[in-house]
Design a protein around this motif. Structure first.
Motif, PDB file in Angstrom:
ATOM      1  N   LYS A   4       0.834  -1.201   0.000  1.00 19.51           N
ATOM      2  CA  LYS A   4       0.000   0.000   0.000  1.00 19.51           C
ATOM      3  C   LYS A   4       0.867   1.249   0.000  1.00 19.51           C
ATOM      4  O   LYS A   4       0.554   2.234  -0.688  1.00 19.51           O
ATOM      5  CB  LYS A   4      -0.926  -0.006   1.227  1.00 19.51           C
ATOM      6  N   ARG A   5       1.965   1.203   0.734  1.00 12.35           N
ATOM      7  CA  ARG A   5       2.881   2.336   0.735  1.00 12.35           C
ATOM      8  C   ARG A   5       3.431   2.572  -0.672  1.00 12.35           C
ATOM      9  O   ARG A   5       3.554   3.713  -1.130  1.00 12.35           O
ATOM     10  CB  ARG A   5       4.016   2.079   1.722  1.00 12.35           C
ATOM     11  N   ASN A   6       3.745   1.495  -1.377  1.00  8.93           N
ATOM     12  CA  ASN A   6       4.256   1.618  -2.741  1.00  8.93           C
ATOM     13  C   ASN A   6       3.202   2.182  -3.689  1.00  8.93           C
ATOM     14  O   ASN A   6       3.517   2.957  -4.601  1.00  8.93           O
ATOM     15  CB  ASN A   6       4.748   0.261  -3.238  1.00  8.93           C
ATOM     16  N   HIS A   7       1.937   1.798  -3.446  1.00  9.72           N
ATOM     17  CA  HIS A   7       0.842   2.347  -4.260  1.00  9.72           C
ATOM     18  C   HIS A   7       0.740   3.861  -4.053  1.00  9.72           C
ATOM     19  O   HIS A   7       0.582   4.618  -5.022  1.00  9.72           O
ATOM     20  CB  HIS A   7      -0.480   1.676  -3.888  1.00  9.72           C
ATOM     21  N   LEU A   8       0.833   4.291  -2.784  1.00  4.63           N
ATOM     22  CA  LEU A   8       0.794   5.725  -2.499  1.00  4.63           C
ATOM     23  C   LEU A   8       1.986   6.438  -3.138  1.00  4.63           C
ATOM     24  O   LEU A   8       1.854   7.556  -3.648  1.00  4.63           O
ATOM     25  CB  LEU A   8       0.792   5.962  -0.985  1.00  4.63           C
ATOM     26  N   VAL A 104       5.489  10.339   0.638  1.00  2.00           N
ATOM     27  CA  VAL A 104       4.581   9.496   1.418  1.00  2.00           C
ATOM     28  C   VAL A 104       4.974   9.618   2.887  1.00  2.00           C
ATOM     29  O   VAL A 104       6.105   9.290   3.268  1.00  2.00           O
ATOM     30  CB  VAL A 104       4.645   8.023   0.979  1.00  2.00           C
ATOM     31  N   VAL A 105       4.049  10.101   3.717  1.00  2.00           N
ATOM     32  CA  VAL A 105       4.350  10.351   5.130  1.00  2.00           C
ATOM     33  C   VAL A 105       3.528   9.423   6.007  1.00  2.00           C
ATOM     34  O   VAL A 105       2.440   8.962   5.626  1.00  2.00           O
ATOM     35  CB  VAL A 105       4.091  11.825   5.505  1.00  2.00           C
ATOM     36  N   CYS A 131       1.058  12.146   0.220  1.00  2.00           N
ATOM     37  CA  CYS A 131       0.197  10.985   0.442  1.00  2.00           C
ATOM     38  C   CYS A 131       0.476  10.475   1.849  1.00  2.00           C
ATOM     39  O   CYS A 131       1.591  10.622   2.354  1.00  2.00           O
ATOM     40  CB  CYS A 131       0.477   9.904  -0.589  1.00  2.00           C
ATOM     41  N   VAL A 132      -0.525   9.869   2.471  1.00  2.00           N
ATOM     42  CA  VAL A 132      -0.443   9.602   3.911  1.00  2.00           C
ATOM     43  C   VAL A 132      -0.834   8.175   4.251  1.00  2.00           C
ATOM     44  O   VAL A 132      -1.882   7.686   3.818  1.00  2.00           O
ATOM     45  CB  VAL A 132      -1.359  10.567   4.702  1.00  2.00           C
ATOM     46  N   MET A 133       0.014   7.522   5.049  1.00  3.25           N
ATOM     47  CA  MET A 133      -0.390   6.316   5.773  1.00  3.25           C
ATOM     48  C   MET A 133      -0.663   6.739   7.203  1.00  3.25           C
ATOM     49  O   MET A 133       0.172   7.409   7.830  1.00  3.25           O
ATOM     50  CB  MET A 133       0.677   5.236   5.710  1.00  3.25           C
TER      51      MET A 133
END
Length: 451
Positions: A4-8, A104-105, A131-133
Protein backbone atom coordinates in the motif's frame (compact mmCIF):
# COMPACT_ATOMS: atom_id res chain seq x y z
CA UNK A 1 1.36 -2.48 4.25
CA UNK A 2 4.50 -2.06 2.16
CA UNK A 3 2.44 -2.76 -0.96
CA UNK A 4 0.00 0.00 0.00
CA UNK A 5 2.88 2.34 0.74
CA UNK A 6 4.26 1.62 -2.74
CA UNK A 7 0.84 2.35 -4.26
CA UNK A 8 0.79 5.73 -2.50
CA UNK A 9 4.34 6.39 -3.72
CA UNK A 10 3.29 5.70 -7.31
CA UNK A 11 0.35 8.07 -6.98
CA UNK A 12 2.63 10.74 -5.54
CA UNK A 13 5.09 10.21 -8.40
CA UNK A 14 2.30 11.03 -10.86
CA UNK A 15 2.63 14.66 -9.73
CA UNK A 16 -1.09 15.17 -9.22
CA UNK A 17 -0.81 15.98 -5.51
CA UNK A 18 1.50 18.90 -6.29
CA UNK A 19 -1.29 20.84 -8.00
CA UNK A 20 -3.25 23.47 -6.07
CA UNK A 21 -6.63 22.43 -7.47
CA UNK A 22 -6.04 18.76 -6.54
CA UNK A 23 -5.08 19.61 -2.96
CA UNK A 24 -8.07 21.91 -2.63
CA UNK A 25 -10.41 19.15 -3.83
CA UNK A 26 -8.87 16.78 -1.27
CA UNK A 27 -9.42 19.22 1.58
CA UNK A 28 -13.00 19.89 0.54
CA UNK A 29 -13.67 16.17 0.15
CA UNK A 30 -12.40 15.64 3.70
CA UNK A 31 -14.57 18.50 4.95
CA UNK A 32 -17.64 17.04 3.25
CA UNK A 33 -16.96 13.54 4.60
CA UNK A 34 -16.58 14.79 8.15
CA UNK A 35 -19.77 16.80 7.99
CA UNK A 36 -21.77 13.87 6.64
CA UNK A 37 -20.14 11.40 9.05
CA UNK A 38 -20.03 13.50 12.21
CA UNK A 39 -22.79 11.57 13.97
CA UNK A 40 -20.92 8.29 13.41
CA UNK A 41 -17.78 9.96 14.82
CA UNK A 42 -19.65 11.23 17.88
CA UNK A 43 -21.11 7.77 18.48
CA UNK A 44 -17.69 6.15 18.19
CA UNK A 45 -16.15 8.61 20.66
CA UNK A 46 -18.99 7.88 23.08
CA UNK A 47 -18.39 4.15 22.72
CA UNK A 48 -14.61 4.34 23.13
CA UNK A 49 -14.27 7.02 25.80
CA UNK A 50 -17.77 7.99 26.96
CA UNK A 51 -17.02 11.39 25.41
CA UNK A 52 -20.18 13.48 25.23
CA UNK A 53 -21.22 15.13 21.98
CA UNK A 54 -20.70 18.53 23.62
CA UNK A 55 -17.13 17.80 24.66
CA UNK A 56 -16.38 16.01 21.38
CA UNK A 57 -17.59 19.03 19.46
CA UNK A 58 -15.60 21.44 21.64
CA UNK A 59 -12.30 19.53 21.82
CA UNK A 60 -12.26 17.43 18.66
CA UNK A 61 -14.54 18.21 15.72
CA UNK A 62 -14.72 21.97 16.24
CA UNK A 63 -10.93 22.26 16.14
CA UNK A 64 -10.70 20.04 13.07
CA UNK A 65 -13.23 22.12 11.11
CA UNK A 66 -11.37 25.30 12.10
CA UNK A 67 -8.12 23.82 10.75
CA UNK A 68 -9.84 22.81 7.52
CA UNK A 69 -11.26 26.29 7.08
CA UNK A 70 -7.82 27.83 7.62
CA UNK A 71 -6.14 25.47 5.14
CA UNK A 72 -8.78 25.88 2.43
CA UNK A 73 -8.74 29.68 2.76
CA UNK A 74 -4.96 30.05 2.68
CA UNK A 75 -3.78 27.13 0.54
CA UNK A 76 -2.90 29.14 -2.55
CA UNK A 77 -0.87 31.63 -0.50
CA UNK A 78 0.94 28.88 1.41
CA UNK A 79 1.94 27.20 -1.86
CA UNK A 80 3.47 30.28 -3.46
CA UNK A 81 7.27 30.42 -3.81
CA UNK A 82 8.84 33.00 -1.52
CA UNK A 83 11.49 35.47 -2.54
CA UNK A 84 14.37 36.11 -0.13
CA UNK A 85 17.29 38.51 -0.01
CA UNK A 86 20.56 37.95 -1.87
CA UNK A 87 24.22 38.28 -0.97
CA UNK A 88 26.83 40.35 -2.80
CA UNK A 89 28.18 37.23 -4.52
CA UNK A 90 24.71 36.45 -5.91
CA UNK A 91 24.18 39.89 -7.47
CA UNK A 92 22.51 40.30 -9.90
CA UNK A 93 19.99 37.57 -9.24
CA UNK A 94 17.10 36.53 -7.08
CA UNK A 95 16.81 33.89 -4.37
CA UNK A 96 13.62 31.85 -4.08
CA UNK A 97 12.21 29.25 -1.72
CA UNK A 98 10.01 26.68 -3.46
CA UNK A 99 7.67 24.63 -1.24
CA UNK A 100 7.34 20.97 -2.22
CA UNK A 101 5.79 17.94 -0.49
CA UNK A 102 8.01 15.26 1.03
CA UNK A 103 6.17 12.32 -0.55
CA UNK A 104 4.58 9.50 1.42
CA UNK A 105 4.35 10.35 5.13
CA UNK A 106 3.38 8.33 8.18
CA UNK A 107 1.15 9.81 10.89
CA UNK A 108 0.82 7.84 14.14
CA UNK A 109 -1.87 9.24 16.43
CA UNK A 110 -2.90 8.57 20.07
CA UNK A 111 -6.10 7.50 21.78
CA UNK A 112 -6.83 10.48 24.04
CA UNK A 113 -8.09 12.78 21.27
CA UNK A 114 -8.39 10.21 18.49
CA UNK A 115 -10.11 12.54 16.01
CA UNK A 116 -8.39 15.87 16.58
CA UNK A 117 -4.85 14.49 16.95
CA UNK A 118 -5.32 12.34 13.85
CA UNK A 119 -6.96 14.82 11.52
CA UNK A 120 -5.11 18.07 12.27
CA UNK A 121 -1.76 16.60 11.14
CA UNK A 122 -3.55 14.92 8.22
CA UNK A 123 -4.93 18.28 7.05
CA UNK A 124 -1.43 19.74 7.04
CA UNK A 125 -0.01 16.75 5.17
CA UNK A 126 -2.72 16.88 2.47
CA UNK A 127 -2.46 20.65 2.12
CA UNK A 128 1.28 20.25 1.60
CA UNK A 129 0.65 17.72 -1.20
CA UNK A 130 1.70 14.46 0.46
CA UNK A 131 0.20 10.99 0.44
CA UNK A 132 -0.44 9.60 3.91
CA UNK A 133 -0.39 6.32 5.77
CA UNK A 134 -2.31 6.83 8.98
CA UNK A 135 -2.05 4.69 12.12
CA UNK A 136 -4.67 5.54 14.78
CA UNK A 137 -4.60 4.00 18.26
CA UNK A 138 -5.81 0.49 19.03
CA UNK A 139 -7.22 1.80 22.34
CA UNK A 140 -10.07 3.56 20.51
CA UNK A 141 -11.15 0.88 18.01
CA UNK A 142 -14.62 2.26 17.21
CA UNK A 143 -13.21 5.68 16.32
CA UNK A 144 -10.40 4.14 14.28
CA UNK A 145 -12.90 2.08 12.30
CA UNK A 146 -15.10 5.08 11.51
CA UNK A 147 -12.09 7.19 10.47
CA UNK A 148 -10.83 4.43 8.19
CA UNK A 149 -14.19 4.16 6.44
CA UNK A 150 -14.61 7.92 6.05
CA UNK A 151 -11.05 8.72 4.98
CA UNK A 152 -10.51 5.87 2.53
CA UNK A 153 -13.86 6.63 0.89
CA UNK A 154 -13.26 10.38 0.64
CA UNK A 155 -9.52 10.22 -0.16
CA UNK A 156 -8.97 6.82 -1.81
CA UNK A 157 -5.80 7.74 -3.68
CA UNK A 158 -3.92 9.69 -1.03
CA UNK A 159 -4.77 8.17 2.37
CA UNK A 160 -4.58 4.65 3.74
CA UNK A 161 -5.52 3.86 7.35
CA UNK A 162 -3.82 0.98 9.20
CA UNK A 163 -5.72 -0.47 12.15
CA UNK A 164 -4.07 -2.63 14.79
CA UNK A 165 -1.71 -2.35 17.74
CA UNK A 166 1.98 -2.85 18.52
CA UNK A 167 2.70 -5.38 15.78
CA UNK A 168 1.31 -3.07 13.13
CA UNK A 169 3.25 -0.14 14.61
CA UNK A 170 6.46 -2.17 14.49
CA UNK A 171 5.85 -3.24 10.89
CA UNK A 172 5.12 0.32 9.79
CA UNK A 173 8.31 1.64 11.35
CA UNK A 174 10.35 -0.86 9.33
CA UNK A 175 9.06 0.69 6.09
CA UNK A 176 10.89 3.75 4.73
CA UNK A 177 8.77 6.90 4.70
CA UNK A 178 9.61 10.42 3.62
CA UNK A 179 8.43 11.92 6.91
CA UNK A 180 6.99 10.65 10.22
CA UNK A 181 4.78 12.50 12.68
CA UNK A 182 4.17 10.71 15.97
CA UNK A 183 1.98 11.80 18.86
CA UNK A 184 2.22 9.82 22.09
CA UNK A 185 4.47 8.98 25.01
CA UNK A 186 8.14 9.83 25.26
CA UNK A 187 9.17 6.17 25.54
CA UNK A 188 7.45 5.23 22.27
CA UNK A 189 8.67 8.49 20.72
CA UNK A 190 12.24 7.28 21.28
CA UNK A 191 11.43 4.02 19.50
CA UNK A 192 9.99 5.97 16.57
CA UNK A 193 13.08 8.16 16.38
CA UNK A 194 15.41 5.13 16.46
CA UNK A 195 13.45 3.48 13.66
CA UNK A 196 13.41 6.70 11.63
CA UNK A 197 17.19 7.00 12.01
CA UNK A 198 17.63 3.72 10.11
CA UNK A 199 16.25 5.43 7.00
CA UNK A 200 17.37 9.00 7.90
CA UNK A 201 13.69 9.97 7.95
CA UNK A 202 12.85 13.39 9.42
CA UNK A 203 10.39 13.32 12.30
CA UNK A 204 8.03 15.48 14.30
CA UNK A 205 7.40 14.16 17.81
CA UNK A 206 4.44 15.48 19.79
CA UNK A 207 5.09 13.99 23.23
CA UNK A 208 4.07 15.04 26.73
CA UNK A 209 5.47 15.70 30.17
CA UNK A 210 4.46 17.31 33.42
CA UNK A 211 2.88 20.69 32.71
CA UNK A 212 2.96 22.98 35.76
CA UNK A 213 0.55 25.68 36.88
CA UNK A 214 1.99 28.64 38.79
CA UNK A 215 -0.38 30.72 40.96
CA UNK A 216 1.10 33.81 42.59
CA UNK A 217 -0.28 36.09 45.29
CA UNK A 218 -1.89 38.50 42.83
CA UNK A 219 -4.05 35.92 41.01
CA UNK A 220 -7.85 36.10 41.15
CA UNK A 221 -8.34 32.86 43.06
CA UNK A 222 -11.97 32.05 42.16
CA UNK A 223 -11.37 32.32 38.40
CA UNK A 224 -8.00 30.63 38.75
CA UNK A 225 -9.59 27.61 40.42
CA UNK A 226 -12.33 27.38 37.77
CA UNK A 227 -9.86 27.56 34.89
CA UNK A 228 -7.46 25.05 36.44
CA UNK A 229 -10.32 22.59 36.90
CA UNK A 230 -11.45 23.13 33.32
CA UNK A 231 -8.00 21.99 32.20
CA UNK A 232 -7.99 19.04 34.57
CA UNK A 233 -11.55 17.79 34.04
CA UNK A 234 -11.66 17.95 30.24
CA UNK A 235 -11.10 14.40 28.97
CA UNK A 236 -10.67 13.35 32.64
CA UNK A 237 -7.20 14.85 32.65
CA UNK A 238 -6.11 12.60 29.78
CA UNK A 239 -4.68 15.55 27.87
CA UNK A 240 -1.00 15.98 27.02
CA UNK A 241 -1.16 19.65 28.06
CA UNK A 242 -3.44 19.21 31.10
CA UNK A 243 -2.33 20.92 34.31
CA UNK A 244 -0.18 18.24 35.93
CA UNK A 245 0.51 19.94 39.24
CA UNK A 246 -0.02 23.35 40.86
CA UNK A 247 2.48 25.69 42.45
CA UNK A 248 0.65 28.16 44.69
CA UNK A 249 2.07 30.87 46.94
CA UNK A 250 1.93 29.63 50.52
CA UNK A 251 -0.20 32.59 51.59
CA UNK A 252 -2.85 31.67 49.01
CA UNK A 253 -2.85 27.88 49.37
CA UNK A 254 -5.84 27.54 51.72
CA UNK A 255 -7.85 29.98 49.67
CA UNK A 256 -7.05 28.15 46.42
CA UNK A 257 -7.82 24.70 47.86
CA UNK A 258 -11.21 25.88 49.14
CA UNK A 259 -11.96 27.45 45.75
CA UNK A 260 -10.96 24.27 43.92
CA UNK A 261 -13.22 22.17 46.14
CA UNK A 262 -16.10 24.61 45.75
CA UNK A 263 -15.75 24.65 41.95
CA UNK A 264 -15.34 20.87 41.75
CA UNK A 265 -18.54 20.31 43.73
CA UNK A 266 -20.33 22.76 41.47
CA UNK A 267 -19.09 21.11 38.27
CA UNK A 268 -19.34 17.46 39.36
CA UNK A 269 -22.91 17.17 40.55
CA UNK A 270 -25.92 15.09 39.67
CA UNK A 271 -25.29 12.35 37.13
CA UNK A 272 -22.01 13.94 35.98
CA UNK A 273 -20.45 10.57 35.16
CA UNK A 274 -22.87 10.19 32.26
CA UNK A 275 -21.03 12.98 30.42
CA UNK A 276 -17.53 12.64 31.89
CA UNK A 277 -14.89 10.93 29.79
CA UNK A 278 -13.81 7.66 31.39
CA UNK A 279 -10.23 6.50 31.94
CA UNK A 280 -9.37 4.63 28.76
CA UNK A 281 -8.77 1.16 30.27
CA UNK A 282 -8.06 -0.79 33.45
CA UNK A 283 -4.30 -0.64 32.93
CA UNK A 284 -4.39 3.15 33.17
CA UNK A 285 -6.82 3.06 36.09
CA UNK A 286 -4.40 0.81 38.02
CA UNK A 287 -1.53 3.14 37.16
CA UNK A 288 -3.42 6.15 38.54
CA UNK A 289 -4.46 4.30 41.71
CA UNK A 290 -0.81 3.49 42.28
CA UNK A 291 0.11 7.16 42.22
CA UNK A 292 -2.10 7.78 45.26
CA UNK A 293 -0.40 5.21 47.50
CA UNK A 294 1.16 6.84 50.59
CA UNK A 295 -0.05 10.30 49.55
CA UNK A 296 -1.84 12.84 51.74
CA UNK A 297 -5.26 13.41 50.20
CA UNK A 298 -6.69 16.90 50.53
CA UNK A 299 -10.03 16.08 48.90
CA UNK A 300 -11.71 13.52 46.63
CA UNK A 301 -14.94 13.43 44.65
CA UNK A 302 -16.25 9.92 44.95
CA UNK A 303 -17.38 8.14 41.77
CA UNK A 304 -18.75 4.79 40.70
CA UNK A 305 -15.53 3.21 39.47
CA UNK A 306 -17.50 0.45 37.75
CA UNK A 307 -18.34 3.03 35.09
CA UNK A 308 -14.66 3.47 34.26
CA UNK A 309 -13.99 6.69 36.15
CA UNK A 310 -11.65 7.53 39.00
CA UNK A 311 -12.27 10.23 41.61
CA UNK A 312 -10.97 13.73 41.09
CA UNK A 313 -8.28 13.95 43.78
CA UNK A 314 -6.28 16.84 45.24
CA UNK A 315 -2.96 15.74 46.78
CA UNK A 316 -1.06 17.75 49.37
CA UNK A 317 2.67 18.41 48.90
CA UNK A 318 3.78 15.08 47.35
CA UNK A 319 7.49 14.26 47.35
CA UNK A 320 9.36 15.04 44.15
CA UNK A 321 10.77 11.50 44.33
CA UNK A 322 7.35 9.84 44.26
CA UNK A 323 5.98 8.26 41.05
CA UNK A 324 3.22 10.90 41.17
CA UNK A 325 5.81 13.63 40.63
CA UNK A 326 8.19 11.67 38.42
CA UNK A 327 5.72 10.56 35.74
CA UNK A 328 3.11 12.34 33.65
CA UNK A 329 -0.18 11.86 35.51
CA UNK A 330 -2.64 11.80 32.59
CA UNK A 331 -5.69 11.54 34.81
CA UNK A 332 -7.87 13.37 37.39
CA UNK A 333 -5.21 13.79 40.09
CA UNK A 334 -3.93 17.27 40.99
CA UNK A 335 -0.90 17.64 43.28
CA UNK A 336 -0.67 21.00 45.08
CA UNK A 337 2.71 22.44 46.06
CA UNK A 338 3.57 25.71 47.80
CA UNK A 339 6.31 28.28 47.27
CA UNK A 340 7.57 31.38 49.06
CA UNK A 341 9.20 33.21 46.15
CA UNK A 342 8.96 32.99 42.37
CA UNK A 343 12.72 32.37 42.28
CA UNK A 344 12.09 29.09 44.10
CA UNK A 345 9.68 27.97 41.37
CA UNK A 346 11.92 29.08 38.52
CA UNK A 347 14.98 27.35 39.97
CA UNK A 348 13.09 24.08 40.46
CA UNK A 349 11.50 24.15 37.02
CA UNK A 350 14.90 24.74 35.41
CA UNK A 351 16.11 21.49 36.97
CA UNK A 352 13.24 19.51 35.41
CA UNK A 353 12.62 18.41 31.81
CA UNK A 354 11.10 21.15 29.67
CA UNK A 355 7.31 20.69 29.78
CA UNK A 356 4.92 20.59 26.85
CA UNK A 357 2.88 23.36 28.49
CA UNK A 358 3.10 25.83 31.34
CA UNK A 359 0.37 27.99 32.87
CA UNK A 360 0.81 31.06 35.05
CA UNK A 361 -1.94 32.86 36.94
CA UNK A 362 -0.86 36.34 37.95
CA UNK A 363 -1.83 39.99 37.57
CA UNK A 364 1.84 40.94 37.82
CA UNK A 365 3.36 41.76 34.43
CA UNK A 366 6.80 41.40 36.02
CA UNK A 367 6.07 37.84 37.15
CA UNK A 368 4.58 36.94 33.79
CA UNK A 369 7.60 38.36 31.97
CA UNK A 370 10.11 36.56 34.21
CA UNK A 371 8.47 33.19 33.66
CA UNK A 372 8.21 33.70 29.91
CA UNK A 373 11.83 34.81 29.65
CA UNK A 374 13.46 32.37 32.08
CA UNK A 375 11.58 29.11 31.54
CA UNK A 376 11.43 27.02 28.37
CA UNK A 377 8.22 25.15 27.50
CA UNK A 378 6.29 24.13 24.41
CA UNK A 379 3.23 26.38 24.74
CA UNK A 380 1.08 27.86 27.46
CA UNK A 381 -1.39 30.42 28.75
CA UNK A 382 -1.33 33.43 30.97
CA UNK A 383 -4.36 33.24 33.31
CA UNK A 384 -5.95 30.19 31.66
CA UNK A 385 -5.30 26.56 30.70
CA UNK A 386 -5.52 24.46 27.52
CA UNK A 387 -6.85 27.20 25.24
CA UNK A 388 -3.58 27.71 23.40
CA UNK A 389 -4.35 24.51 21.48
CA UNK A 390 -7.62 25.94 20.17
CA UNK A 391 -6.03 28.37 17.70
CA UNK A 392 -4.84 27.43 14.22
CA UNK A 393 -2.75 30.62 14.33
CA UNK A 394 -0.55 29.46 17.24
CA UNK A 395 2.12 26.83 16.56
CA UNK A 396 1.76 23.82 18.87
CA UNK A 397 4.58 21.49 19.84
CA UNK A 398 7.13 20.56 22.46
CA UNK A 399 10.74 21.30 23.28
CA UNK A 400 13.38 18.96 24.64
CA UNK A 401 11.83 15.82 26.11
CA UNK A 402 8.32 17.09 25.38
CA UNK A 403 8.85 16.85 21.63
CA UNK A 404 10.13 18.50 18.48
CA UNK A 405 8.40 20.19 15.57
CA UNK A 406 5.14 22.15 15.31
CA UNK A 407 1.59 21.67 14.02
CA UNK A 408 -1.59 23.74 13.58
CA UNK A 409 -2.44 25.98 10.67
CA UNK A 410 0.51 27.13 8.59
CA UNK A 411 2.85 25.27 10.96
CA UNK A 412 1.28 21.95 9.91
CA UNK A 413 1.78 22.86 6.25
CA UNK A 414 5.41 23.79 6.93
CA UNK A 415 6.03 20.58 8.86
CA UNK A 416 5.13 18.46 5.83
CA UNK A 417 6.84 20.75 3.31
CA UNK A 418 10.43 20.85 2.09
CA UNK A 419 11.53 24.33 1.01
CA UNK A 420 13.97 24.21 -1.89
CA UNK A 421 16.33 27.16 -1.98
CA UNK A 422 17.13 28.22 -5.56
CA UNK A 423 19.24 31.08 -6.90
CA UNK A 424 18.17 32.49 -10.29
CA UNK A 425 21.01 34.16 -12.21
CA UNK A 426 21.03 36.12 -15.46
CA UNK A 427 23.72 36.07 -18.16
CA UNK A 428 25.17 39.53 -17.65
CA UNK A 429 27.67 40.96 -15.14
CA UNK A 430 29.89 37.97 -14.36
CA UNK A 431 32.28 38.59 -11.44
CA UNK A 432 35.86 37.79 -12.51
CA UNK A 433 36.86 37.74 -8.85
CA UNK A 434 35.56 34.20 -8.31
CA UNK A 435 37.45 32.50 -11.12
CA UNK A 436 40.92 30.97 -11.10
CA UNK A 437 43.67 31.89 -11.21
CA UNK A 438 43.22 33.80 -7.95
CA UNK A 439 45.14 37.08 -7.83
CA UNK A 440 46.46 38.90 -4.82
CA UNK A 441 44.68 42.10 -5.82
CA UNK A 442 41.40 40.19 -6.01
CA UNK A 443 41.96 38.71 -2.54
CA UNK A 444 42.44 42.17 -1.10
CA UNK A 445 39.27 43.37 -2.79
CA UNK A 446 37.30 40.41 -1.36
CA UNK A 447 38.54 41.26 2.11
CA UNK A 448 37.28 44.83 1.79
CA UNK A 449 33.91 43.72 0.37
CA UNK A 450 33.30 41.11 3.04
CA UNK A 451 34.43 43.27 5.96
Amino acid sequence: MEEKRNHLAQWFASGKTKKWDYRLRQLKALQKALKSGKHEIYAALKEDLNKSMYEASMTEMGLVFAELHEAIKNLRTWMKPRRTGISFAQFPGKSMMYPEPYGVVLIVSPWNYPVMLTLIPLIGAIAAGNCVMLKPSANTPATSKVLKELLETALPDTVFVVEGSREENKSLLEIPFDYILFTGSGSVGKEVMRAAAEHLTPVTLELGGKSPVIVDKSAKIAKTARRILFGKLVNSGQTCIAPDYVWVHKKKKDQLVKALIREAERMLKGDFQAQWVRIVNEKHRDRLRGYLEDQEILWQKQVDEELGHLPLTFVDEPSWDSPLMQEEIFGPILPILTFSSIEEVIDKQKSLPKPLALYVFSKSKKTQRRILEELSFGSGCINDTLLQISSSHLPFGGVGESGMGKVHGKSSFDTFTHYKGVLHRGWFLDHALRYMPYKKTNRELWKRLLR
